[in-house]
Design an enzyme around this catalytic site. Sequence first.
Site, short mmCIF file in Angstrom:
data_model
loop_
_atom_site.label_atom_id
_atom_site.label_comp_id
_atom_site.label_asym_id
_atom_site.label_seq_id
_atom_site.Cartn_x
_atom_site.Cartn_y
_atom_site.Cartn_z
N GLU A 177 1.32 3.67 2.08
CA GLU A 177 2.06 3.97 3.30
C GLU A 177 3.37 3.17 3.37
O GLU A 177 4.40 3.67 3.84
CB GLU A 177 1.21 3.66 4.54
CG GLU A 177 -0.07 4.46 4.62
CD GLU A 177 -1.27 3.75 4.02
OE1 GLU A 177 -2.36 3.86 4.59
OE2 GLU A 177 -1.10 3.09 2.96
N ARG A 210 -12.48 4.30 -20.24
CA ARG A 210 -12.51 2.83 -20.22
C ARG A 210 -11.38 2.29 -19.35
O ARG A 210 -11.58 1.36 -18.56
CB ARG A 210 -12.34 2.27 -21.63
CG ARG A 210 -13.56 2.35 -22.52
CD ARG A 210 -13.29 1.65 -23.86
NE ARG A 210 -14.38 1.83 -24.80
CZ ARG A 210 -14.38 1.37 -26.04
NH1 ARG A 210 -13.31 0.72 -26.49
NH2 ARG A 210 -15.41 1.57 -26.84
N GLU A 241 -21.61 1.76 -22.33
CA GLU A 241 -21.53 2.24 -23.71
C GLU A 241 -22.59 1.47 -24.50
O GLU A 241 -22.33 0.41 -25.04
CB GLU A 241 -20.14 2.02 -24.29
CG GLU A 241 -19.05 2.80 -23.55
CD GLU A 241 -17.74 2.84 -24.33
OE1 GLU A 241 -17.78 2.98 -25.57
OE2 GLU A 241 -16.69 2.71 -23.67
N HIS A 259 0.83 -1.19 0.00
CA HIS A 259 0.00 0.00 0.00
C HIS A 259 0.88 1.25 0.00
O HIS A 259 2.09 1.19 0.19
CB HIS A 259 -0.93 -0.02 1.21
CG HIS A 259 -1.99 -1.07 1.11
ND1 HIS A 259 -2.99 -1.22 2.06
CD2 HIS A 259 -2.23 -2.02 0.17
CE1 HIS A 259 -3.79 -2.21 1.71
NE2 HIS A 259 -3.34 -2.71 0.57
N TRP A 263 -18.66 8.59 -37.74
CA TRP A 263 -18.44 8.99 -36.34
C TRP A 263 -19.14 10.31 -36.12
O TRP A 263 -18.98 11.24 -36.93
CB TRP A 263 -16.96 9.11 -36.01
CG TRP A 263 -16.23 7.83 -36.10
CD1 TRP A 263 -15.44 7.40 -37.11
CD2 TRP A 263 -16.23 6.80 -35.10
NE1 TRP A 263 -14.92 6.17 -36.82
CE2 TRP A 263 -15.39 5.77 -35.57
CE3 TRP A 263 -16.82 6.66 -33.85
CZ2 TRP A 263 -15.14 4.62 -34.85
CZ3 TRP A 263 -16.57 5.51 -33.13
CH2 TRP A 263 -15.74 4.50 -33.63
#
Length: 360
Positions: free
Chosen positions: A53, A185, A291, A51, A171
Amino acid sequence: MMADSLWMAEALRLAERGLYTTSPNPRVGCVLVKDEKIVGSGWHKKAGEPHAEVYALQEAGELARGATAYVTLEPCSHHGRTPPCADALVASGVARVVVAMTDPNPQVAGNGIARLRDAGIKVECGLMEAAARKLNAGFVARMERGIPLVRCKIGMSLDGRTALENGVSQWITGPEARLDVQRWRACSCAVLTGINTVLADDAQLNVRDVQTDRQPLRVVLDSQLRMRFDARILSGGGTLIYTAHKNTLKINELNNIGATVVVLPGSGGRVDLKAMLHDLAKKGCNEVLVEAGAVLNGALLRAGLVDELLLYVAPQLLGDRARGMADLGELTALDQRVDLKWQDVRQIGNDLRITVRVTG
């Protein structure tokens, strides 16, 4: 104090480095400061690895004694894949710990802070909490309500149309907007679509053009199990399909080519959407990027299961006969509307990206 805010901001910047990698764990950063200098810093990179820390303490070494630790999330107090970070901080001899937010994980939930205080360490909590919660909104959602954060991505014209009447949509938005979608994503745990979108577009829904070692889980809502065996979304295996139709033969065939099929029947021959999200949470999904077309978008919105809309708006008009963004059915009173709250508006290439939270 102003200095505390500066050091916590640095810890938050470190935590952001884990946007694409830490799932199902939260994104966490840590900075150790002594005599107004950073003596150690770290961020959580991947589940199963140390982690934040621990990395910061390793870098600081003996300089950690008497230092202040700035951590974006309450240090863990339980044995998971790694030992408790609260114990590591106690053993290091830090004098003070500043925490942005408590951990919503019921295995921690204040226990880490209590352990530090019991050891005589001064602990302060709540500094820049809003920023820390935003960074881990999906993790918080999964811990507090048992379902992931659900974000619907919709590319549309200025008049709210997502495709021509004949289904042509590629598009509407520009290349910069499409690259931006790849980043969303990459930081999502799962990308969810409907079978109609799969059959019409044959999209893979994987991350491209963004450097990441982790691909999101690809999920298809397919109530009647109409999935084609040659669909590109099945390539590479690991695709998850939710259905309401228990066709044992086809389920076995899909399993044989690497997909996983889960049967969750709801009303009207459809998949139980809330049960699906609970199942995704159990699988460790913090954030789900939808999506899909108007049918699935509308079903999720009507069920009250959408947290955010991520709208890419192109400076075009497609007309009334083009397809809409969400099938909400006929509304006969204004109190049936979906209320939204503005979060962010910015230009991406030639398009606008508008982020709104669902409030109703």
